[in-house]
Design a protein around this motif. Structure first.
Motif, PDB file in Angstrom:
ATOM      1  N   LYS A 527     -36.521  44.940 -10.192  1.00 19.36           N
ATOM      2  CA  LYS A 527     -35.289  44.148 -10.311  1.00 19.36           C
ATOM      3  C   LYS A 527     -35.119  43.658 -11.747  1.00 19.36           C
ATOM      4  O   LYS A 527     -33.989  43.650 -12.278  1.00 19.36           O
ATOM      5  N   LYS A 528     -36.210  43.289 -12.395  1.00 18.47           N
ATOM      6  CA  LYS A 528     -36.137  42.834 -13.783  1.00 18.47           C
ATOM      7  C   LYS A 528     -35.645  43.950 -14.693  1.00 18.47           C
ATOM      8  O   LYS A 528     -34.821  43.734 -15.586  1.00 18.47           O
ATOM      9  N   SER A 534     -28.132  44.940 -18.111  1.00 19.83           N
ATOM     10  CA  SER A 534     -26.919  44.118 -18.224  1.00 19.83           C
ATOM     11  C   SER A 534     -27.229  42.750 -18.824  1.00 19.83           C
ATOM     12  O   SER A 534     -26.498  41.788 -18.605  1.00 19.83           O
ATOM     13  N   ASN A 535     -28.342  42.664 -19.568  1.00 15.13           N
ATOM     14  CA  ASN A 535     -28.741  41.426 -20.259  1.00 15.13           C
ATOM     15  C   ASN A 535     -28.854  40.237 -19.299  1.00 15.13           C
ATOM     16  O   ASN A 535     -28.430  39.125 -19.593  1.00 15.13           O
ATOM     17  N   LYS A 536     -29.448  40.474 -18.111  1.00 11.26           N
ATOM     18  CA  LYS A 536     -29.610  39.406 -17.135  1.00 11.26           C
ATOM     19  C   LYS A 536     -31.074  39.234 -16.734  1.00 11.26           C
ATOM     20  O   LYS A 536     -31.375  38.720 -15.664  1.00 11.26           O
ATOM     21  N   ALA A 537     -32.003  39.705 -17.600  1.00  8.96           N
ATOM     22  CA  ALA A 537     -33.409  39.755 -17.211  1.00  8.96           C
ATOM     23  C   ALA A 537     -34.192  38.492 -17.566  1.00  8.96           C
ATOM     24  O   ALA A 537     -35.410  38.480 -17.424  1.00  8.96           O
ATOM     25  N   ASP A 538     -33.529  37.418 -18.038  1.00  6.22           N
ATOM     26  CA  ASP A 538     -34.257  36.192 -18.370  1.00  6.22           C
ATOM     27  C   ASP A 538     -34.898  35.604 -17.111  1.00  6.22           C
ATOM     28  O   ASP A 538     -34.273  35.533 -16.047  1.00  6.22           O
ATOM     29  N   MET A 539     -36.144  35.187 -17.246  1.00  4.73           N
ATOM     30  CA  MET A 539     -36.902  34.663 -16.117  1.00  4.73           C
ATOM     31  C   MET A 539     -37.081  33.156 -16.264  1.00  4.73           C
ATOM     32  O   MET A 539     -37.220  32.642 -17.370  1.00  4.73           O
ATOM     33  N   ASP A 644     -35.814  40.126  -3.880  1.00  2.00           N
ATOM     34  CA  ASP A 644     -36.410  40.851  -5.000  1.00  2.00           C
ATOM     35  C   ASP A 644     -36.264  40.093  -6.312  1.00  2.00           C
ATOM     36  O   ASP A 644     -36.911  40.440  -7.306  1.00  2.00           O
ATOM     37  N   GLN A 645     -35.383  39.077  -6.352  1.00  5.08           N
ATOM     38  CA  GLN A 645     -35.245  38.233  -7.542  1.00  5.08           C
ATOM     39  C   GLN A 645     -36.263  37.095  -7.549  1.00  5.08           C
ATOM     40  O   GLN A 645     -36.242  36.258  -8.432  1.00  5.08           O
ATOM     41  N   ILE A 646     -37.152  37.087  -6.549  1.00  2.26           N
ATOM     42  CA  ILE A 646     -38.101  35.989  -6.383  1.00  2.26           C
ATOM     43  C   ILE A 646     -39.515  36.546  -6.360  1.00  2.26           C
ATOM     44  O   ILE A 646     -39.799  37.525  -5.661  1.00  2.26           O
ATOM     45  N   LEU A 647     -40.411  35.924  -7.127  1.00  3.23           N
ATOM     46  CA  LEU A 647     -41.832  36.281  -7.081  1.00  3.23           C
ATOM     47  C   LEU A 647     -42.636  35.000  -6.882  1.00  3.23           C
ATOM     48  O   LEU A 647     -42.848  34.229  -7.816  1.00  3.23           O
ATOM     49  N   PRO A 648     -43.106  34.738  -5.643  1.00  2.00           N
ATOM     50  CA  PRO A 648     -43.947  33.559  -5.417  1.00  2.00           C
ATOM     51  C   PRO A 648     -45.315  33.764  -6.059  1.00  2.00           C
ATOM     52  O   PRO A 648     -45.991  34.755  -5.792  1.00  2.00           O
ATOM     53  N   CYS A 649     -45.731  32.839  -6.922  1.00  2.00           N
ATOM     54  CA  CYS A 649     -46.956  33.016  -7.712  1.00  2.00           C
ATOM     55  C   CYS A 649     -47.986  31.919  -7.492  1.00  2.00           C
ATOM     56  O   CYS A 649     -49.185  32.201  -7.394  1.00  2.00           O
TER      57      CYS A 649
END
Length: 655
Positions: A527-528, A534-539, A644-649
């Protein structure tokens, strides 16, 4: 001829007014006068007869004898009234007009009985029946013998028997019985209030009055005045002490041969300088803003000493309005600038393009000063003693603020400028900045060298080649820069404690569970990469809390489940999705088990607190919703619909 005309027009009679003797010699009138005398139709007045009472006669000799306003005959009218009641005759003197006999004018007295208890009552024929006012006995709800009017409802009767009653705070008092049943009618209690104010002092007002606001408490005001007086005396003493100390230090420097060459002493993780090393190291690591995407590995720390700059530092301190206000702040610069500062000290910029004028800028956050625009790749930070003195707090930069210099600042009674965080929307900054306009107010104390690392790059023994790997991280004094788990804990701790600090919370991080789930990491990475085009990969990092630990374990294993949206509560005030917050206290309001997740918000739509979208899908063309964005871009709530825009860490254990 005139007489003929008059006679021809007469209907009921013809009257001649005058002296008949004047007409007796006239042949035409003599015959008529003679005839009138024979018929007894000559007289000295005008004869009047009542049409209703013909037996009454009146001879009016002048106009004043004719009754115009009063009855002609003076007898009772006696005509039946139109009310229809037998025997009701008009009792007025004889009068004209039929309307005078209408039913609403009948004044005869009639009797009737009240419907409740058949009391005999009287009224005029023209009046409506009135409520019965006869007194009847009855018992009030409290059992007192009282009287009421027959037509009065028992609930409306006010028993005036005096009874004992306690106010809401236990004060005995005498009230009327009906007031006891309706507390709102009881007069306010006028006894001394026995309640305690929030400050602990007794309320000075009466019981029936609203308690005194805490800030108006007289003992507290006196205590505050005494504390303010002591604080002023302490500040004055501190000022005098600091001035004496600086004066002595300055005299000491004057006696010495102050070399302009600065000396550096390296600090080490072990040995005599360990405590100082870790104090500086912790200040770097605990003041990192996640949005700066900076994860440093500190390699070297040097303590710096420059006698000539120290002397100038003492000299300028004696010129300030408050020489005691000194803080450690970060400054980022190129390697060449750092060497120049070491030798010659700070200098003012040559241009006026800075937001707050021609000054030397410092930051509280290490990650702000470490940005590439300042360091130019030097991987160096200066930690400086900054004499802030009396600070002028401003929420907007640019414009007139670009013209600020030391002379204008001194005229206002200040020694430095403070631009507080979260003021970008008003033209300010996202993170704290401090500006001094005399280079002597800043003195380099430490030089920190670092290497940049990334949390996305993990050594092979930490990566989850398959399945799920968990690491338990606990706080410890030692820090191994080559241990990525130590780095992860420091980043989580820095992020959590910093956001707690912004909200005024006192929390301690007891333990962190660091979880690596290969399947979820792969989906998050794909997803990243998709967002990167489209320049939307900021986390960003955001919190999510639940009431049950089992929910946390399920999320760590399978990620957030779309099927469970709205299963426990509503589907979401601000759109259908999974809810996060960038502030830990907001998430902790939903449960005590706290997750820290990586999020890819993508294109975000900002919503106000009243822009509700109860259970609706996210706005087309947007990947997330952000509610109540502050000046730093942080959201009270974040809504994401795609797991998919979420990664629990991280699982945070808080004490």
């Amino acid at each position: 001829q005139r007489r003929c005309v008059a006679q021809s027009r007469a209907r009921r009679g013809l009257y001649f007014v005058g002296d008949h003797r004047c007409f007796a010699e006239s042949r035409q009138w003599a015959f008529l006068i003679d005839r009138l005398q024979k018929d007894d139709s000559l007289g000295t007045g005008l004869p009047l007869i009542c049409p209703r009472h013909p037996s009454f006669h009146l001879c009016a000799r002048s106009a004043r004898h004719i009754p115009i306003k009063a009855s002609v005959c003076g007898q009772t009218c006696g005509k039946p009234m139109l009310c229809g009641t037998p025997g009701h005759m008009c009792q007025r003197p004889c009068h004209g007009g039929e309307d005078s006999h209408a039913a609403h004018r009948c004044r005869h007295m009639v009797t009737y009985r009240c419907p409740a208890m058949c009391h005999e009552l009287k009224r005029r024929c023209c009046e409506d029946e009135q409520p019965c006012r006869e007194k009847v006995p009855f018992l009030c709800p409290a059992g007192h013998d009282v009287q009421r009017e027959c037509s009065q409802a028992e609930a409306d009767v006010q028993c005036v028997t005096l009874v004992q009653h306690e106010c809401a705070y236990g004060h005995p008092r005498t009230v009327q019985c009906w007031q006891q049943r309706d507390a709102g009618t009881i007069p306010a209690c006028d006894m001394q209030c026995n309640r305690k104010l929030p400050c602990g002092h007794p309320c000075p007002r009466t019981c029936g009055e609203e308690c005194l606001p805490a800030h108006q408490c007289k003992p507290c005001r006196e205590q505050r005045r005494a504390e303010e007086k002591r604080a002023k005396e302490a500040a004055a003493l501190e000022y005098r002490t600091e001035v004496e100390r600086l004066t002595k230090e300055l005299e000491e420097y004057k006696r010495q041969d102050a070399s302009s060459i600065a000396s550096r002493v390296e600090l080490f993780q072990r040995g005599e300088t360990a405590a100082e090393y870790w104090e500086v190291h912790d200040k770097v690591m605990k003041y990192i803003v996640p949005q700066h995407n900076w994860c440093p590995h500190v390699t070297n720390i040097y303590r710096v000493y420059n006698p000539s700059q120290r002397k100038a530092f003492c000299e300028v301190a004696l010129e300030l309005f408050d020489p005691s206000n000194k803080m450690l702040k970060f400054h980022g610069c190129s390697r060449e600038a750092a060497e120049s500062i070491m030798r010659k000290g700070f200098r003012l910029p040559d241009h006026w393009d800075n937001m707050y004028g021609k000054g030397v800028y410092f930051a509280s956050d290490s990650s702000k000063s470490a940005r590439e625009i300042y360091t130019k790749g030097s991987n160096m930070l200066l930690l400086c003693d900054v004499l802030l003195g009396k600070c002028w707090t401003v929420n907007k930069g640019g414009g007139e603020m670009k013209k600020v210099e030391r002379r204008t600042l001194r005229r206002k009674g200040f020694d430095s400028v403070f631009a507080p965080r979260g003021t970008r929307q008003t033209g300010g900054v996202e993170n704290d900045e401090y500006i001094v306009y005399d280079p002597r107010q800043a003195l380099v104390k430490y030089i920190i060298h670092y290497e940049k690392t990334s949390l996305d790059v993990l050594p092979a023994h930490l990566s989850a080649s398959s399945g799920i790997v968990k690491h338990e991280l606990r706080p410890k004094r030692e820090f191994d820069p080559n241990n990525h788990l130590d780095t992860h804990f420091r980043i989580v701790e820095s992020h959590f404690l910093r956001l707690c600090q912004t909200r005024g919370l006192q929390r301690t991080l007891a333990k962190v569970e660091f979880v690596l789930n290969k399947a979820l990491m792969d989906r998050f990475e794909r997803k990243k990469q998709a967002f990167a085009g489209s320049n939307k990969a900021d986390m960003i990092l955001a919190f999510h809390a639940t009431k049950e630990r089992s929910n946390i374990d399920c999320i760590l294993t399978n990620n957030f489940d779309v099927a469970r949206i709205g299963s426990a509560t509503d589907a979401g005030w601000y759109g259908r999705g999974f809810y996060f917050s960038e502030f830990p206290d907001v998430s902790l309001g939903y449960g005590q088990h706290l997750l820290l997740c990586r999020l890819l918000p993508g294109r975000t739509r900002d919503l106000g607190v009243h822009e509700r979208m109860d259970g609706k899908e996210l706005t087309r063309g947007y990947d997330s919703h952000r509610v109540c964005r502050d000046g730093g871009g942080y959201g009270q709530e974040l809504v994401i619909a795609d797991p998919d825009q979420i990664l629990p860490c991280y699982v945070l254990h808080i004490s």
